[in-house]
Write an enzyme that holds these catalytic residues in place. Sequence first.
Site, PDB file in Angstrom:
ATOM      1  N   SER A 126      12.555  53.351  45.196  1.00  0.00           N
ATOM      2  CA  SER A 126      12.528  53.564  46.652  1.00  0.00           C
ATOM      3  C   SER A 126      11.337  52.858  47.271  1.00  0.00           C
ATOM      4  O   SER A 126      10.279  52.705  46.630  1.00  0.00           O
ATOM      5  CB  SER A 126      12.421  55.070  46.920  1.00  0.00           C
ATOM      6  OG  SER A 126      12.094  55.302  48.260  1.00  0.00           O
ATOM      7  N   TYR A 151       7.968  63.383  45.650  1.00  0.00           N
ATOM      8  CA  TYR A 151       9.176  62.576  45.417  1.00  0.00           C
ATOM      9  C   TYR A 151       8.787  61.120  45.168  1.00  0.00           C
ATOM     10  O   TYR A 151       9.236  60.487  44.196  1.00  0.00           O
ATOM     11  CB  TYR A 151      10.122  62.673  46.622  1.00  0.00           C
ATOM     12  CG  TYR A 151      11.205  61.622  46.616  1.00  0.00           C
ATOM     13  CD1 TYR A 151      12.265  61.688  45.717  1.00  0.00           C
ATOM     14  CD2 TYR A 151      11.155  60.532  47.498  1.00  0.00           C
ATOM     15  CE1 TYR A 151      13.250  60.712  45.691  1.00  0.00           C
ATOM     16  CE2 TYR A 151      12.137  59.553  47.480  1.00  0.00           C
ATOM     17  CZ  TYR A 151      13.180  59.637  46.581  1.00  0.00           C
ATOM     18  OH  TYR A 151      14.139  58.670  46.547  1.00  0.00           O
ATOM     19  N   LYS A 155       9.022  58.419  41.616  1.00  0.00           N
ATOM     20  CA  LYS A 155       9.551  57.051  41.491  1.00  0.00           C
ATOM     21  C   LYS A 155       8.502  56.117  40.884  1.00  0.00           C
ATOM     22  O   LYS A 155       8.827  55.236  40.080  1.00  0.00           O
ATOM     23  CB  LYS A 155      10.011  56.527  42.859  1.00  0.00           C
ATOM     24  CG  LYS A 155      11.197  57.294  43.453  1.00  0.00           C
ATOM     25  CD  LYS A 155      12.447  57.199  42.593  1.00  0.00           C
ATOM     26  CE  LYS A 155      13.647  57.883  43.215  1.00  0.00           C
ATOM     27  NZ  LYS A 155      14.808  57.949  42.320  1.00  0.00           N
TER      28      LYS A 155
END
Length: 338
Positions: A126, A151, A155
Amino acid sequence: MKKVIVTGGAGFIGSHTVVELNAAGYVPVIIDDLRNSEERVLEGLEAILGSRPRFHRVDCTDAAALGKAIAGEGAVHGVIHFAADKAVGESVEHPAKYYRNNIGSLAVMLEAMIDRRIGQLVFSSSCTVYGQPAALPVAETASDRDASSPYGYTKVVCEQLVRDQCQAAPSLKAVMLRYFNPIGAHPSGRIGELPRGVPSNLVPFVAQTAAGLRAQLLINGDDYATPDGTCIRDYIHVMDLARAHVRALQWMDGRAGSTCEVFNLGTGRGNSVMEVVKGFEDVNGVKVPYAIGPRRAGDVEVVYADTRKSHDVLGWSCHHDLRDALRDAWNWQRSLKP
Ligand SMILES: NC(=O)c1ccc[n+]([C@@H]2O[C@H](COP(=O)([O-])OP(=O)(O)OC[C@H]3O[C@@H](n4cnc5c(N)ncnc54)[C@H](O)[C@@H]3O)[C@@H](O)[C@H]2O)c1
């Protein structure tokens, strides 16, 4: 016919990628435990593909169940690993849940791939890994990384795990794709984004507001240093994103030896939240009632992609623009039963 495992294939981006894989002659095999999706996605896929895709309802953090599902498929060419939790706000409240699922499912999958000698991985990363970049458009080489949420950090860690695994097992080829802001839906209106509860992404919220399911859209701040004061993002049509996964597999096929590369997937253009709202009204002939609220914690001001690497190396570029995506998003919203 090459089989490709698609974890999270019942989800938003995964389901559209299943369509593109099928169109390119691959046999997609969905592995999803439906924690954030529904079985009816398979019906939508069946309507588009003409037959129901192969499907295993399995939690990818369950090594035994995942191994069994993969072994039952025989020879597998590659894996596209979408399965993850993705709500930034929820990750701030429940970081352990995010680290366990996002990193755990990837680690379990990598072990299964080594075990089954599956040689190609495409991993969903992302643009959140960039945080607010110092220079725009942001290139893959940007080093000023502050992922700004649990979050986002999952990644960052997952990307490092893929790099480390490629070092340790040179027969593994991997492509990590950093998505910017996927929106839109398949033009048929048979599949699209199915947010559970209150959508945390802009376009599903806009579409639900236009449909009268929500009273108004709250725009999170109009005092940013942008032309109209609202945040700017790089909105990419989900079908363009889906096609890039097929390109990534084909690109790995053409490479001898170990490969571990990261690519941005965006349009290279930034649009403000207000432009999206006005564009949605304009292209679809509907009203989107909105109000201006305070800034949301953790939102970056402006981010859009430098797409030169994905264009020059993968030979991929977008075929759709923002208006196409907003039209398809509305088409999908109207197809949903209340
Ligand atoms: N949508 C975005 O804005 C966006 C942006 C950047 C990156 N991504 C990444 O792309 C990927 C797909 O996102 P999406 O928008 O399609 O999300 P989604 O929630 O629609 O799809 C994810 C799917 O994975 C499944 N899943 C989650 N954990 C699982 C597990 N342990 N085992 C089996 N299935 C599991 C869910 O049920 C769901 O169907 C994610 O990795 C996400 O982090 C998404």
